[in-house]
Design a protein around this motif. Structure first.
Motif, PDB file in Angstrom:
ATOM      1  N   ASN A   1      41.010  39.304  95.337  1.00 35.25           N
ATOM      2  CA  ASN A   1      41.498  38.811  94.049  1.00 35.25           C
ATOM      3  C   ASN A   1      42.586  37.750  94.188  1.00 35.25           C
TER       4      ASN A   1
ATOM      5  N   GLU B   1      41.928  47.235  95.694  1.00 39.26           N
ATOM      6  CA  GLU B   1      40.861  46.377  95.190  1.00 39.26           C
ATOM      7  C   GLU B   1      39.467  46.907  95.499  1.00 39.26           C
TER       8      GLU B   1
ATOM      9  N   LYS C   1      39.668  42.027  85.380  1.00 31.99           N
ATOM     10  CA  LYS C   1      38.328  41.745  85.882  1.00 31.99           C
ATOM     11  C   LYS C   1      37.324  42.763  85.352  1.00 31.99           C
TER      12      LYS C   1
END
Length: 266
Positions: A32, A135, A223
């Protein structure tokens, strides 16, 4: 085990040490786009540790559990003590698991000694590792957790038995008791600093690493919202601070960075 715990304490006491591009440092960036100035020699150990932790998460998820991540201030900056903060982290993990039920929930505690790196690893090295864990494995960067719990003042108050009546006096006594059993602590932090830190500041709000973790979680949730326009909000990670769910608006607000940032050339 004590050596590993000490390694974490030392590393997180210098959260900005990775800012300079000294020989042997590299800018490492996540899926990211969150970057850190990390030690080259820790590349393989961090990669191995990430794989181990991901396997641990997969094992817990295979048991049908919801998976949580604990964000805790570990550094001794400002009057805190690593041993105290690590103990509060352990207590918070146990409390959250009991609240939801240990059969159905597992919380990853980054303060656990088995997740330590080498003694000279710093805050950026640790956050590079935890960013990859947060993540998740896929290229989408949509995260590996169902919720994140950010430790707040109530968690520390519970540990010290603070009840809203002469709490700073209770912290004076707690300090005296700690020094009796571990006199070396007096050289690390004085009573006034200890009292003021745990009385009015102890929480993720004053942690470099936790600031990074907040921004990581915010990015992942953004996201997730974008990835599924029909149910995006419902697919976000749950976020808790100080025992309570975070208000909707706060989920989308960034904070100042802590250890994040590329290596500086001068």
């Amino acid at each position: 085990m004590k050596a590993l715990t000490l390694a974490v304490a030392i590393a997180l006491s210098f959260p900005l040490a990775a800012a300079l591009a000294a020989p042997g440092n590299t800018t490492s960036c996540s899926t990211n786009g969150i970057c850190y100035c990390t030690h080259d020699y820790l590349s393989d150990p961090i990669r191995q540790r990430v794989a181990e932790i991901r396997n641990l998460i997969a094992t817990q998820r295979a048991q049908g559990k919801a998976i949580g991540y604990l964000s805790v201030p570990l550094t001794g900056i400002g009057g805190g003590l690593f041993p105290v903060n690590a103990l509060v982290a352990m207590e918070a993990k146990e409390r959250v698991e009991q609240q939801f039920g240990p059969r159905d929930v597992w919380v990853l505690n980054p303060a656990a000694p088995e997740f330590s790196l080498a003694a000279d690893a710093n805050g950026a090295d640790y956050m590079w590792m935890w960013t990859q864990i947060l993540e998740g494995e896929g290229p989408e960067g949509l995260g590996a957790f169902d919720f994140v719990y950010f430790i707040g003042p109530s968690d520390f108050a519970r540990h010290f038995g603070l009840d809203g009546h002469a709490d700073l006096e209770k912290l004076d006594t707690a300090y005296d008791n700690l020094v009796k059993t571990k006199p070396d602590l007096a050289a690390k932090v004085d009573k006034r600093s200890f009292r003021d830190y745990y009385g009015v500041r102890a929480s993720v709000s004053f942690s470099y690493g936790s600031h990074d973790e907040w921004n990581i979680v915010r990015t992942i949730n953004a996201k997730r919202r974008a990835a599924d326009s029909a149910a995006g909000f419902a697919k976000q990670m749950g976020v808790f601070f100080d025992e309570k769910p975070v208000a909707p608006g706060l989920l989308e607000v960034p904070v100042d960075v802590g250890n994040a940032g590329a290596c500086k050339t001068n």
